[in-house]
Structure formats: C-alpha cells, structure tokens
Design an enzyme around this catalytic site. Structure first.
Site, PDB file in Angstrom:
ATOM      1  N   ASP A  13      26.895  60.907  76.012  1.00 35.97           N
ATOM      2  CA  ASP A  13      27.969  61.946  75.869  1.00 35.97           C
ATOM      3  C   ASP A  13      27.663  63.314  75.390  1.00 35.97           C
ATOM      4  O   ASP A  13      28.397  63.863  74.767  1.00 35.97           O
ATOM      5  CB  ASP A  13      28.752  61.295  74.469  1.00 35.97           C
ATOM      6  CG  ASP A  13      27.955  60.987  73.340  1.00 35.97           C
ATOM      7  OD1 ASP A  13      27.051  61.627  73.186  1.00 35.97           O
ATOM      8  OD2 ASP A  13      28.350  59.911  72.738  1.00 35.97           O
ATOM      9  N   GLU A  41      25.938  53.587  79.220  1.00 28.25           N
ATOM     10  CA  GLU A  41      26.623  53.588  78.005  1.00 28.25           C
ATOM     11  C   GLU A  41      27.884  54.360  78.032  1.00 28.25           C
ATOM     12  O   GLU A  41      28.232  54.904  77.413  1.00 28.25           O
ATOM     13  CB  GLU A  41      25.639  54.384  76.925  1.00 28.25           C
ATOM     14  CG  GLU A  41      26.159  53.959  75.605  1.00 28.25           C
ATOM     15  CD  GLU A  41      25.375  54.745  74.454  1.00 28.25           C
ATOM     16  OE1 GLU A  41      24.822  54.092  73.839  1.00 28.25           O
ATOM     17  OE2 GLU A  41      25.350  56.196  74.549  1.00 28.25           O
ATOM     18  N   GLU A  79      31.372  65.312  71.388  1.00 28.54           N
ATOM     19  CA  GLU A  79      30.985  64.259  72.280  1.00 28.54           C
ATOM     20  C   GLU A  79      32.052  63.252  72.876  1.00 28.54           C
ATOM     21  O   GLU A  79      31.970  62.763  73.931  1.00 28.54           O
ATOM     22  CB  GLU A  79      29.818  63.442  71.549  1.00 28.54           C
ATOM     23  CG  GLU A  79      28.544  63.854  71.388  1.00 28.54           C
ATOM     24  CD  GLU A  79      28.367  64.934  70.190  1.00 28.54           C
ATOM     25  OE1 GLU A  79      27.495  65.332  69.826  1.00 28.54           O
ATOM     26  OE2 GLU A  79      29.410  65.414  69.434  1.00 28.54           O
ATOM     27  N   HIS A 121      22.148  63.297  59.502  1.00 27.57           N
ATOM     28  CA  HIS A 121      22.160  64.601  60.089  1.00 27.57           C
ATOM     29  C   HIS A 121      23.361  65.079  60.511  1.00 27.57           C
ATOM     30  O   HIS A 121      23.226  66.355  61.178  1.00 27.57           O
ATOM     31  CB  HIS A 121      20.909  64.763  60.925  1.00 27.57           C
ATOM     32  CG  HIS A 121      21.322  63.923  62.327  1.00 27.57           C
ATOM     33  ND1 HIS A 121      20.997  62.560  62.326  1.00 27.57           N
ATOM     34  CD2 HIS A 121      21.706  64.364  63.305  1.00 27.57           C
ATOM     35  CE1 HIS A 121      21.282  62.075  63.366  1.00 27.57           C
ATOM     36  NE2 HIS A 121      21.921  63.096  64.125  1.00 27.57           N
ATOM     37  N   ARG A 149      27.090  66.402  61.881  1.00 29.04           N
ATOM     38  CA  ARG A 149      27.758  67.502  61.519  1.00 29.04           C
ATOM     39  C   ARG A 149      28.859  67.061  60.340  1.00 29.04           C
ATOM     40  O   ARG A 149      28.977  67.953  59.437  1.00 29.04           O
ATOM     41  CB  ARG A 149      28.373  68.378  62.464  1.00 29.04           C
ATOM     42  CG  ARG A 149      29.201  69.491  62.401  1.00 29.04           C
ATOM     43  CD  ARG A 149      29.671  70.169  63.610  1.00 29.04           C
ATOM     44  NE  ARG A 149      28.898  70.672  64.750  1.00 29.04           N
ATOM     45  CZ  ARG A 149      28.506  70.024  65.729  1.00 29.04           C
ATOM     46  NH1 ARG A 149      28.938  68.886  66.211  1.00 29.04           N
ATOM     47  NH2 ARG A 149      27.576  70.459  66.421  1.00 29.04           N
ATOM     48  N   HIS A 172      16.221  65.637  58.193  1.00 24.10           N
ATOM     49  CA  HIS A 172      16.425  66.658  59.503  1.00 24.10           C
ATOM     50  C   HIS A 172      16.263  68.296  58.998  1.00 24.10           C
ATOM     51  O   HIS A 172      16.353  68.608  58.050  1.00 24.10           O
ATOM     52  CB  HIS A 172      17.697  66.535  59.901  1.00 24.10           C
ATOM     53  CG  HIS A 172      18.269  66.890  61.279  1.00 24.10           C
ATOM     54  ND1 HIS A 172      18.560  68.403  61.406  1.00 24.10           N
ATOM     55  CD2 HIS A 172      18.238  66.227  62.255  1.00 24.10           C
ATOM     56  CE1 HIS A 172      18.652  68.302  62.781  1.00 24.10           C
ATOM     57  NE2 HIS A 172      18.616  67.136  63.394  1.00 24.10           N
TER      58      HIS A 172
END
Length: 374
Positions: A97, A119, A133, A212, A214, A246
């Site tokens: 994605d 997927e 995504e 990590h 957003r 990260h």
C-alpha cells in the site's frame, strides 16, 4: 515465456517481494526483472543484500522534504519513462500500500499492462488511517487484474467492493521471508549476532518494542513511554526492554529523554536479519508495525499492537495479537498478564498464525501458471 516486473520501494515491500522474486527466478516459464524506486534507500539496500536480489532498474526517487504530490507524480513519470517504456511486460507485481504501489499500478494501467497486487484487500475502513496507505490500497485494488489476498477477511473486503474476479487467498509472503531469513541467519551469522548484542541479558525476559507510526507522534507516544517506564519499574529484576529507536525526531528525542532506566536498552534501528533474530529471542513484542503483527505469531511471540485501529484484525481475532493502542493502563495490564500468567501467555503464543505457513510464494506462482489465460 512471460516477462514480469517486480516493482517496490520500501523495506517492508522488499521483504515481502524477496521470496517471490526467488521463486519466480527459479522457474524457466518466466523472465524476471526487478525495479526499485528506493523510497527507503538504506533500509531497502539492506534487504536486497541479505536476500541476494539483483536489481535491473533503480529509480532512486527520494529527495529531502519531498511532498506526497511531488513523490507520486515523480514516481509515475520515472516508472513509465525509465522502465515501462524500455521493455514489454506481461505483468507488473506490486505489494501492499505504499506510494510506489499506487504509482506503479497507475503507470502500468496507462500502458495497459496487467497489475498483480500482492497482499490485496487489507482495509482499516478509515481513509485517513493509515494515511495515505488506506487510499493507496483501495485505488490499487480498482486497477489490479489479479488480487492475492493474505486472508479470507481480506478477500471478503474486496467482495464488498464488488471486486469478485481473480481473487485468491494465499497467505502472506512475509512468512516465507521470515523462514528464509531465519535459515540464512542460522547458517551464517548466529554467533555474530550473539556477540553484537552482548549488552542485552537474554537470561531475562526480553520485551521487544517497535514504535514509529505517524499516528503515535506526540501525546500517544509519550503515554506509550510512560507505560514502558511503569513496566520497567514493576519488573526491574526479571525483564529487559529492548527498543530499536526510529530515527524520526518525533520519536527519537522523546524516547531518549524519557526512557532512562537500566533495564531499558535503546538501540539503533535494526537491519532486517537483526530484527527477525531479535524477535525470535524475545518473549513478547509491543509494536505498531504491520509486518511484525504478521511475523511474530509464526515465532510463538504474543503481540501487543500499539495502534487504535489495525487493518490486520485477523491476528486479533485469532488470538495472536491484542489491540492496546497508546493507552497506558491497557499496555501495562496486558504486559503484566503475559509476564505473570503462564497459561495466558501459552494461549496467545500457541494460537495459529492466520497469515500463512511459508508456502505463499509457491502458491502464487502455481496460480499464475495454471491460469495462463489471464
């Protein structure tokens, strides 16, 4: 003989495409080309080196502070001009994605090349989470000619969107990659990794943390850190928390400021082989990573999902994962239960992984061969 292009750009895509590339390269019915956009340059290269994947086209698309608009338009143009205009392909494989997936699918559609989506069918049912995504995979599904879904739930999502043709449930190639990777480590680098992480006491219960995304920036991440501090203090003598931090400043600064305990080990981000080795040597995993939600059950590791919404509810429903979000109380309570209650731990660790058994790549190849009319 069919000519196919595997197109990907990030580390997760490379991991999930690697076993497919290897499987198709071994079959004389296919001519295989690999194109990378390098959305994740260094992390992508690590995976390519580990799995010994040769690249035919490297677009090296990333620039500092690039907007989604610039990235998407640039990808469509470079994929078309630098790859699709140079060779005739029967199929273009895209995975997942990312922006590379959407741009690759759209560029292929404009050239009337059949797109195969690996997927396919994952949905959070919120177009802004994860962003971008969720919309990338919805639009890619509308373009794709063949949909390889990891689970029946994913296939059902496509059915609800009136995508009923050429939909196959095959499992997830991430499990193929995991098993291939662990075999490679066992044969070549196990002792090196033990020495590399000698500062971690594997005689204690290891809690691996990855965070990590957003949606966890800011207050949610601070609450996750507070939960880790409470867990650390409550189980001071029996656990070690290992957190590969990260490099995003929204994560790194807060982690190093708050997580100051002797039994919390903040380490650099892990290469793929290091990560799967560390997963295999952990007792439980706290993560907001989609891939780890899929991989960890094959290793018998309970997963606490540090997200409010996950498009991988199959793991939650199968009992291999527990959705805790960034809620401090939930994180502490579930972690404590897993550390203290052996029967609770055993129930989750022995639940069957809904994402497959490591044979997905071969299934995909056989379906393509059996349906040459596509």
């Amino acid at each position: 003989m069919k000519k196919i292009l595997f197109l990907f750009g990030t580390r997760p895509e490379a991991i999930k495409m690697a076993p497919l590339v290897k499987t198709f390269c071994l079959d004389f019915n296919f001519t295989v080309k690999v194109g990378v956009t390098a959305q994740h340059r260094e992390m992508l290269d690590q995976v390519l080196d580990f799995f010994k994947i040769d690249v035919d086209y490297d677009l090296n698309i990333m620039k500092p502070n690039q907007s989604l608009h610039e990235l998407t338009s640039g990808l469509i143009l470079k994929i078309t001009e630098d790859i699709l205009n140079k060779e005739d392909f029967d199929y273009v494989f895209v995975q997942g994605d990312t922006t590379t997936v959407l741009a690759g699918a759209l560029a292929s559609f404009y050239k009337k090349i059949k797109v195969i989506h690996i997927e396919a069918g994952l949905r959070s049912h919120d177009i802004y989470s994860p962003f971008p995504e969720e919309m990338n995979r919805i639009l890619t599904s509308k373009i794709a000619h063949i949909h390889f879904c990891p689970t029946q739930t994913a296939a059902d999502n496509l059915d609800r969107e009136d995508l009923k043709n050429n939909v196959f449930v095959v499992g997830n190639t991430v499990i193929d990659a995991l098993l291939l990777g662990l075999d490679e480590i066992k044969n070549s680098s196990e002792s090196n990794l033990i020495n590399k992480y000698s500062n971690i006491d594997f005689n204690k219960k290891i809690i691996l943390v990855t965070c990590h995304r957003r949606e966890n920036f800011g207050k949610p991440f601070e609450e996750i850190c507070d939960a880790l501090l409470e867990i650390s203090d409550s189980f001071k003598e029996t656990i070690q928390i290992v957190y590969p931090v990260h490099l995003n400043p929204n994560i790194m600064k807060i982690a190093h400021e708050k997580l100051t305990r002797d039994n919390i080990k903040l380490i650099s981000p892990l290469d793929y082989p290091d990560l799967i080795w560390m997963m295999n040597h952990s007792n439980l995993i706290l993560t907001d990573s989609g891939g780890i939600q899929e991989e960890a059950p094959s290793l018998g590791k309970p997963v606490l999902v540090l997200r409010e919404i996950t498009e991988r509810m199959e793991g939650v429903e199968a009992g291999t994962a527990i959705l805790v979000g960034s809620n401090k109380e939930k994180i502490v309570a579930e972690t404590s239960m897993l550390l203290l209650d052996d029967s609770y731990y055993s129930k989750i660790s022995k639940a069957v992984n809904p994402y497959g058994d490591g044979t997905t790549s071969e299934k995909i190849k056989e379906i393509i061969l059996a349906n040459d009319c596509y």
